[in-house]
Design a protein around this motif. Sequence first.
Motif, PDB file in Angstrom:
ATOM      1  N   TYR A   1       0.571   6.150  -7.451  1.00  0.00           N
ATOM      2  CA  TYR A   1      -0.549   5.412  -8.023  1.00  0.00           C
ATOM      3  C   TYR A   1      -1.658   5.281  -6.987  1.00  0.00           C
ATOM      4  O   TYR A   1      -1.431   5.366  -5.780  1.00  0.00           O
ATOM      5  CB  TYR A   1      -0.096   4.029  -8.486  1.00  0.00           C
ATOM      6  CG  TYR A   1       0.762   4.049  -9.726  1.00  0.00           C
ATOM      7  CD1 TYR A   1       0.198   3.918 -10.988  1.00  0.00           C
ATOM      8  CD2 TYR A   1       2.143   4.217  -9.635  1.00  0.00           C
ATOM      9  CE1 TYR A   1       0.992   3.943 -12.134  1.00  0.00           C
ATOM     10  CE2 TYR A   1       2.936   4.252 -10.778  1.00  0.00           C
ATOM     11  CZ  TYR A   1       2.355   4.112 -12.017  1.00  0.00           C
ATOM     12  OH  TYR A   1       3.137   4.150 -13.143  1.00  0.00           O
ATOM     13  N   ASP A   2      -2.866   5.062  -7.473  1.00  0.00           N
ATOM     14  CA  ASP A   2      -4.032   4.903  -6.609  1.00  0.00           C
ATOM     15  C   ASP A   2      -3.969   3.541  -5.924  1.00  0.00           C
ATOM     16  O   ASP A   2      -4.110   2.509  -6.582  1.00  0.00           O
ATOM     17  CB  ASP A   2      -5.308   5.025  -7.446  1.00  0.00           C
ATOM     18  CG  ASP A   2      -6.571   4.925  -6.594  1.00  0.00           C
ATOM     19  OD1 ASP A   2      -6.447   4.821  -5.359  1.00  0.00           O
ATOM     20  OD2 ASP A   2      -7.668   4.942  -7.168  1.00  0.00           O
ATOM     21  N   ALA A   3      -3.779   3.538  -4.609  1.00  0.00           N
ATOM     22  CA  ALA A   3      -3.647   2.279  -3.867  1.00  0.00           C
ATOM     23  C   ALA A   3      -4.903   1.429  -3.974  1.00  0.00           C
ATOM     24  O   ALA A   3      -4.829   0.194  -4.011  1.00  0.00           O
ATOM     25  CB  ALA A   3      -3.325   2.569  -2.398  1.00  0.00           C
TER      26      ALA A   3
ATOM     27  N   GLU B   1      -7.344   0.715   2.076  1.00  0.00           N
ATOM     28  CA  GLU B   1      -7.178   1.952   1.335  1.00  0.00           C
ATOM     29  C   GLU B   1      -6.564   3.060   2.199  1.00  0.00           C
ATOM     30  O   GLU B   1      -6.348   4.161   1.721  1.00  0.00           O
ATOM     31  CB  GLU B   1      -8.545   2.412   0.802  1.00  0.00           C
ATOM     32  CG  GLU B   1      -9.235   1.375  -0.077  1.00  0.00           C
ATOM     33  CD  GLU B   1     -10.687   1.721  -0.343  1.00  0.00           C
ATOM     34  OE1 GLU B   1     -11.061   2.887  -0.059  1.00  0.00           O
ATOM     35  OE2 GLU B   1     -11.442   0.866  -0.824  1.00  0.00           O
TER      36      GLU B   1
ATOM     37  N   ILE C   1       0.832  -1.203   0.000  1.00  0.00           N
ATOM     38  CA  ILE C   1       0.000   0.000   0.000  1.00  0.00           C
ATOM     39  C   ILE C   1       0.866   1.252   0.000  1.00  0.00           C
ATOM     40  O   ILE C   1       0.653   2.188  -0.781  1.00  0.00           O
ATOM     41  CB  ILE C   1      -0.946   0.003   1.226  1.00  0.00           C
ATOM     42  CG1 ILE C   1      -1.974  -1.132   1.103  1.00  0.00           C
ATOM     43  CG2 ILE C   1      -1.655   1.347   1.357  1.00  0.00           C
ATOM     44  CD1 ILE C   1      -2.820  -1.321   2.342  1.00  0.00           C
TER      45      ILE C   1
ATOM     46  N   THR D   1       2.748   1.691  -3.379  1.00  0.00           N
ATOM     47  CA  THR D   1       1.869   2.197  -4.435  1.00  0.00           C
ATOM     48  C   THR D   1       1.638   3.690  -4.280  1.00  0.00           C
ATOM     49  O   THR D   1       1.696   4.456  -5.242  1.00  0.00           O
ATOM     50  CB  THR D   1       0.522   1.448  -4.403  1.00  0.00           C
ATOM     51  OG1 THR D   1       0.766   0.031  -4.449  1.00  0.00           O
ATOM     52  CG2 THR D   1      -0.330   1.824  -5.612  1.00  0.00           C
ATOM     53  N   GLU D   2       1.355   4.118  -3.047  1.00  0.00           N
ATOM     54  CA  GLU D   2       1.136   5.542  -2.776  1.00  0.00           C
ATOM     55  C   GLU D   2       2.399   6.344  -3.062  1.00  0.00           C
ATOM     56  O   GLU D   2       2.353   7.432  -3.638  1.00  0.00           O
ATOM     57  CB  GLU D   2       0.711   5.726  -1.315  1.00  0.00           C
ATOM     58  CG  GLU D   2      -0.672   5.184  -0.976  1.00  0.00           C
ATOM     59  CD  GLU D   2      -1.784   6.146  -1.370  1.00  0.00           C
ATOM     60  OE1 GLU D   2      -1.469   7.230  -1.897  1.00  0.00           O
ATOM     61  OE2 GLU D   2      -2.956   5.805  -1.163  1.00  0.00           O
TER      62      GLU D   2
ATOM     63  N   ALA E   1      -3.547   4.465   4.113  1.00  0.00           N
ATOM     64  CA  ALA E   1      -2.105   4.387   4.326  1.00  0.00           C
ATOM     65  C   ALA E   1      -1.714   4.837   5.731  1.00  0.00           C
ATOM     66  O   ALA E   1      -0.702   4.379   6.279  1.00  0.00           O
ATOM     67  CB  ALA E   1      -1.374   5.229   3.285  1.00  0.00           C
TER      68      ALA E   1
ATOM     69  N   LEU F   1       3.130  11.340   4.690  1.00  0.00           N
ATOM     70  CA  LEU F   1       1.698  11.473   4.472  1.00  0.00           C
ATOM     71  C   LEU F   1       1.115  12.722   5.120  1.00  0.00           C
ATOM     72  O   LEU F   1      -0.059  13.054   4.927  1.00  0.00           O
ATOM     73  CB  LEU F   1       0.957  10.236   5.046  1.00  0.00           C
ATOM     74  CG  LEU F   1       1.222   8.912   4.317  1.00  0.00           C
ATOM     75  CD1 LEU F   1       0.698   7.737   5.146  1.00  0.00           C
ATOM     76  CD2 LEU F   1       0.583   8.913   2.933  1.00  0.00           C
TER      77      LEU F   1
END
Length: 275
Positions: free
Chosen positions: A37-39, A109, A29, A32-33, A111, A272
């Motif tokens: 990219y869209d996790a 979804e 996850i 990807t973030e 993170a 984040l």
Amino acid sequence: MPILWLVIILGIVEGLTEYLPVSSTGHLILATELMGYDAERWALFNIAIQPGAILAVVILYWKTFWGVLTGLFEKSPGAIAFTRNLLVAFTPAVVLGLALGEYIDDLLENAVVVAWALIVGGIAILIIEKWADPPARPDIPEDQVGGAVATMSFKKSLLIGLVQCLAMIPGVSRSGATIMGAMSFGIDRKTAAEFSFFLAVPTLTGATALQMFKARDSIVASELGWIGLGAFVSFIVAYIVVKAFMAVVTRYGFAPFAWYRIAVGAAALVWLGAI
């Protein structure tokens, strides 16, 4: 970044982290973030490539699995005990997975949840490493069907299975939960790690099959090649990691993985903007 490189990177991350107590789902996850990219869109891909990592354990321990399979036909006590222990530990995850499926999908979804779970899990590992006093590995014959896992009790297998359910929170780590749980209940390090490997086969197979079935209408033929490539990469990497894992644990214990989790979780929270 081209899709090819993303697929290869995610395959490497899956194979590298699936059997280490650092959370493969959490790392996938975050990876990807991190790459923009869209996790949520890649969540199914991350699950679909797990069979590669599963196959790595099956091949590495094929003698154990084959011995248990043939032993069941011969009604071998070791084969029966090995199978019983896996089924008992696997059952709680099935029950909770079916009951909390939608809630778990929502967590996949998030993170921030992953980052905090990495930190809390790392602290838990440090505490268990300091206070747990696992015994020496039991002295069993080399030809014992099911190995040391077959010597585990019904009660301990059930307790480990209940602890494994914590891994439904992304970032907790299925392997970390089972290994630390086993050590807390008096299982030696090597047997705890092996039981985690073996338990991964039915657990990951069931989770993958369920998620793929639920998403069967959204899978397109053009993505199957990417899934196959990701699974192949995860197989190669997992094969190497599992072989090396026991040597690292025997020499250094699990504390290095705990500090790694804390560092990655903290860095993720900063990145984040959560702290």
